[in-house]
Design a protein around this motif. Sequence first.
Motif, PDB file in Angstrom:
ATOM      1  N   VAL A 166      18.262  14.582 -73.088  1.00 38.16           N
ATOM      2  CA  VAL A 166      18.975  15.864 -73.199  1.00 38.16           C
ATOM      3  C   VAL A 166      19.232  16.253 -74.648  1.00 38.16           C
ATOM      4  N   ALA A 167      18.701  15.476 -75.592  1.00 38.20           N
ATOM      5  CA  ALA A 167      18.901  15.797 -77.005  1.00 38.20           C
ATOM      6  C   ALA A 167      18.411  17.214 -77.291  1.00 38.20           C
ATOM      7  N   GLY A 168      19.219  17.961 -78.029  1.00 29.29           N
ATOM      8  CA  GLY A 168      18.858  19.339 -78.333  1.00 29.29           C
ATOM      9  C   GLY A 168      19.277  20.320 -77.257  1.00 29.29           C
ATOM     10  N   GLY A 169      19.990  19.819 -76.248  1.00 32.48           N
ATOM     11  CA  GLY A 169      20.497  20.706 -75.207  1.00 32.48           C
ATOM     12  C   GLY A 169      19.498  21.096 -74.144  1.00 32.48           C
ATOM     13  N   ARG A 170      18.367  20.378 -74.078  1.00 28.82           N
ATOM     14  CA  ARG A 170      17.345  20.709 -73.082  1.00 28.82           C
ATOM     15  C   ARG A 170      17.729  20.153 -71.710  1.00 28.82           C
ATOM     16  N   PRO A 171      17.354  20.818 -70.624  1.00 31.28           N
ATOM     17  CA  PRO A 171      17.527  20.232 -69.288  1.00 31.28           C
ATOM     18  C   PRO A 171      16.676  18.965 -69.151  1.00 31.28           C
ATOM     19  N   ALA A 172      17.064  18.092 -68.262  1.00 33.90           N
ATOM     20  CA  ALA A 172      16.304  16.861 -68.022  1.00 33.90           C
ATOM     21  C   ALA A 172      16.506  16.430 -66.585  1.00 33.90           C
ATOM     22  N   ALA A 173      15.578  15.620 -66.105  1.00 33.00           N
ATOM     23  CA  ALA A 173      15.656  15.084 -64.745  1.00 33.00           C
ATOM     24  C   ALA A 173      15.384  13.589 -64.783  1.00 33.00           C
ATOM     25  N   TYR A 174      15.842  12.928 -63.758  1.00 36.01           N
ATOM     26  CA  TYR A 174      15.619  11.493 -63.589  1.00 36.01           C
ATOM     27  C   TYR A 174      14.884  11.305 -62.275  1.00 36.01           C
ATOM     28  N   LEU A 175      13.653  10.802 -62.348  1.00 39.61           N
ATOM     29  CA  LEU A 175      12.853  10.547 -61.151  1.00 39.61           C
ATOM     30  C   LEU A 175      13.065   9.098 -60.748  1.00 39.61           C
ATOM     31  N   LEU A 176      13.871   8.889 -59.730  1.00 37.88           N
ATOM     32  CA  LEU A 176      14.274   7.567 -59.273  1.00 37.88           C
ATOM     33  C   LEU A 176      13.418   7.144 -58.092  1.00 37.88           C
ATOM     34  N   CYS A 177      12.947   5.917 -58.112  1.00 41.26           N
ATOM     35  CA  CYS A 177      12.168   5.351 -57.012  1.00 41.26           C
ATOM     36  C   CYS A 177      13.089   4.412 -56.228  1.00 41.26           C
ATOM     37  N   SER A 178      13.376   4.749 -54.958  1.00 39.42           N
ATOM     38  CA  SER A 178      14.375   4.008 -54.204  1.00 39.42           C
ATOM     39  C   SER A 178      13.999   3.954 -52.721  1.00 39.42           C
ATOM     40  N   PRO A 179      13.650   2.751 -52.218  1.00 38.34           N
ATOM     41  CA  PRO A 179      13.460   1.467 -52.877  1.00 38.34           C
ATOM     42  C   PRO A 179      12.361   1.539 -53.941  1.00 38.34           C
ATOM     43  N   HIS A 180      12.419   0.588 -54.859  1.00 38.42           N
ATOM     44  CA  HIS A 180      11.547   0.665 -56.021  1.00 38.42           C
ATOM     45  C   HIS A 180      10.155   0.113 -55.708  1.00 38.42           C
ATOM     46  N   ASN A 181       9.166   0.858 -56.135  1.00 34.66           N
ATOM     47  CA  ASN A 181       7.756   0.462 -56.069  1.00 34.66           C
ATOM     48  C   ASN A 181       7.296   0.252 -57.507  1.00 34.66           C
ATOM     49  N   PRO A 182       6.898  -0.974 -57.899  1.00 31.30           N
ATOM     50  CA  PRO A 182       6.308  -2.040 -57.084  1.00 31.30           C
ATOM     51  C   PRO A 182       7.206  -3.231 -56.772  1.00 31.30           C
ATOM     52  N   THR A 183       8.434  -3.267 -57.250  1.00 30.47           N
ATOM     53  CA  THR A 183       9.213  -4.508 -57.180  1.00 30.47           C
ATOM     54  C   THR A 183       9.839  -4.761 -55.818  1.00 30.47           C
ATOM     55  N   GLY A 184       9.999  -3.712 -54.991  1.00 27.38           N
ATOM     56  CA  GLY A 184      10.680  -3.871 -53.716  1.00 27.38           C
ATOM     57  C   GLY A 184      12.182  -3.953 -53.844  1.00 27.38           C
ATOM     58  N   THR A 185      12.739  -3.645 -55.009  1.00 32.13           N
ATOM     59  CA  THR A 185      14.182  -3.688 -55.213  1.00 32.13           C
ATOM     60  C   THR A 185      14.862  -2.576 -54.427  1.00 32.13           C
ATOM     61  N   VAL A 186      15.953  -2.925 -53.744  1.00 29.48           N
ATOM     62  CA  VAL A 186      16.791  -1.936 -53.072  1.00 29.48           C
ATOM     63  C   VAL A 186      18.050  -1.750 -53.916  1.00 29.48           C
ATOM     64  N   HIS A 187      18.239  -0.562 -54.443  1.00 33.29           N
ATOM     65  CA  HIS A 187      19.388  -0.293 -55.299  1.00 33.29           C
ATOM     66  C   HIS A 187      20.668  -0.315 -54.462  1.00 33.29           C
ATOM     67  N   THR A 188      21.705  -0.904 -55.012  1.00 34.48           N
ATOM     68  CA  THR A 188      22.970  -1.022 -54.280  1.00 34.48           C
ATOM     69  C   THR A 188      23.773   0.270 -54.376  1.00 34.48           C
ATOM     70  N   ALA A 189      24.806   0.373 -53.529  1.00 43.12           N
ATOM     71  CA  ALA A 189      25.686   1.541 -53.585  1.00 43.12           C
ATOM     72  C   ALA A 189      26.365   1.635 -54.944  1.00 43.12           C
ATOM     73  N   ASP A 190      26.764   0.492 -55.504  1.00 40.35           N
ATOM     74  CA  ASP A 190      27.404   0.507 -56.822  1.00 40.35           C
ATOM     75  C   ASP A 190      26.442   0.984 -57.902  1.00 40.35           C
ATOM     76  N   GLU A 191      25.199   0.508 -57.858  1.00 36.93           N
ATOM     77  CA  GLU A 191      24.210   0.938 -58.845  1.00 36.93           C
ATOM     78  C   GLU A 191      23.955   2.440 -58.744  1.00 36.93           C
ATOM     79  N   LEU A 192      23.792   2.932 -57.532  1.00 37.26           N
ATOM     80  CA  LEU A 192      23.503   4.347 -57.353  1.00 37.26           C
ATOM     81  C   LEU A 192      24.695   5.217 -57.723  1.00 37.26           C
TER      82      LEU A 192
END
Length: 392
Positions: A166-192
């Motif tokens: 967001v440096a410079g005031g630009r819009p930004a997005a976060y593309l989250l993979c959930s569950p994560h590919n390739p690791t198979g990690t399931v993000h917890t409620a606390d993490e999310l």
Amino acid sequence: MTSIPHVTPGEPNPLRALTLDRLRCRTSMKWRTYPADVLPLWVAEMDVPLAEPVVRAVTDAMALGDTGYPAGTAYAEELAAFAARRWGWDGIAVRRTALVPDVMLGVVEMLRLVTGPGDAVVLNPPVYPPFFQFVGHMDRRLCEAPLGADLRLDLGTLEQAFRRAVAGGRPAAYLLCSPHNPTGTVHTADELTAVADLAERYGVRVVVDEVHAPLTARDVDFVPYLSVPGGERGLSLMSASKGWNLAGLKAALAVAGPAAAADLARLPEEVSHGPSHVGVIAHTAALRDGGAWLDALSAGLDDNRRLLTALLAEHLPAIRYRPGEATYLAWLDCRALDLPDEPADVFLDRGRVALNSGILFGTGGTGHVRLNLATSPEVLTEAVRRMVKAVV
């Protein structure tokens, strides 16, 4: 929110249903990319027959000639019902959903709603390779926040990436993979919840790919991003394609949190022209009637994770493998093998096993391979035998 525990499967393990000879009759990418002497354990196609309710629904549509354009809200209604049954979450409102051609094209459309050309999109490598490809083709700027050594989200690294994005005031997005590919990690409620807090603080919009959500291991709770405090501004992509092996029947749903409904309402109407009507029928049937089949598949995948763990410990102990909590993918750290070439190349050339090269998954992928577990125990055992032969 409390997830509904998986029930004891009432169907046989679909991973044991098809012989290798039968599978080689298929004409899809998995079975036509390599010669017949190669075991293909790479692309995300499962070695299973389709769930009977899906076959019946598609067969009935064919008999009726019901092959026109998609209409109605049945898919969204069944996804909402499935989420309530499987995850104990009643947060999908049909009015806040939109039909899209598939998950990745849906991701593209969601990112277009919340960012413009030149804006940053944050990713967590190693991650699904099309994330890099699609985001790059959109003329967005990639901003990496690599996973930690434990293959989980590193919130400090993520905050730094948000700050850069967001440096410079630009819009930004976060593309989250959930569950994560390739690791198979399931993000917890606390993490999310922490992710949502960071996103709110920095004004970053979260778009989440939740296509692997139906495929969690037994006793592992999947947490929808839109269900956590602060997730109301998120946009999610969901589909039955991975859970029921329906990638060739294109259809997916975009789901908006309550505070993102106005964003989703700006989605161009023509986007809904891309999904397959037959695909919508298949996905709807899977969500409505495919629960017992999914339970049997999940149990079979649990068995295969244990089998792969035992096989590697006995025959290839230098490969590090942390069984994933979801997906049917195994992320194998082969760096200790000290091979002269990329591991995927060695296993293909010397062992005749096709795996995905970790390099394609970005930062943190070098020296790794991704293996598709969604096959029979016999094929999985033979694949490890060939991998051993490739490195001795």
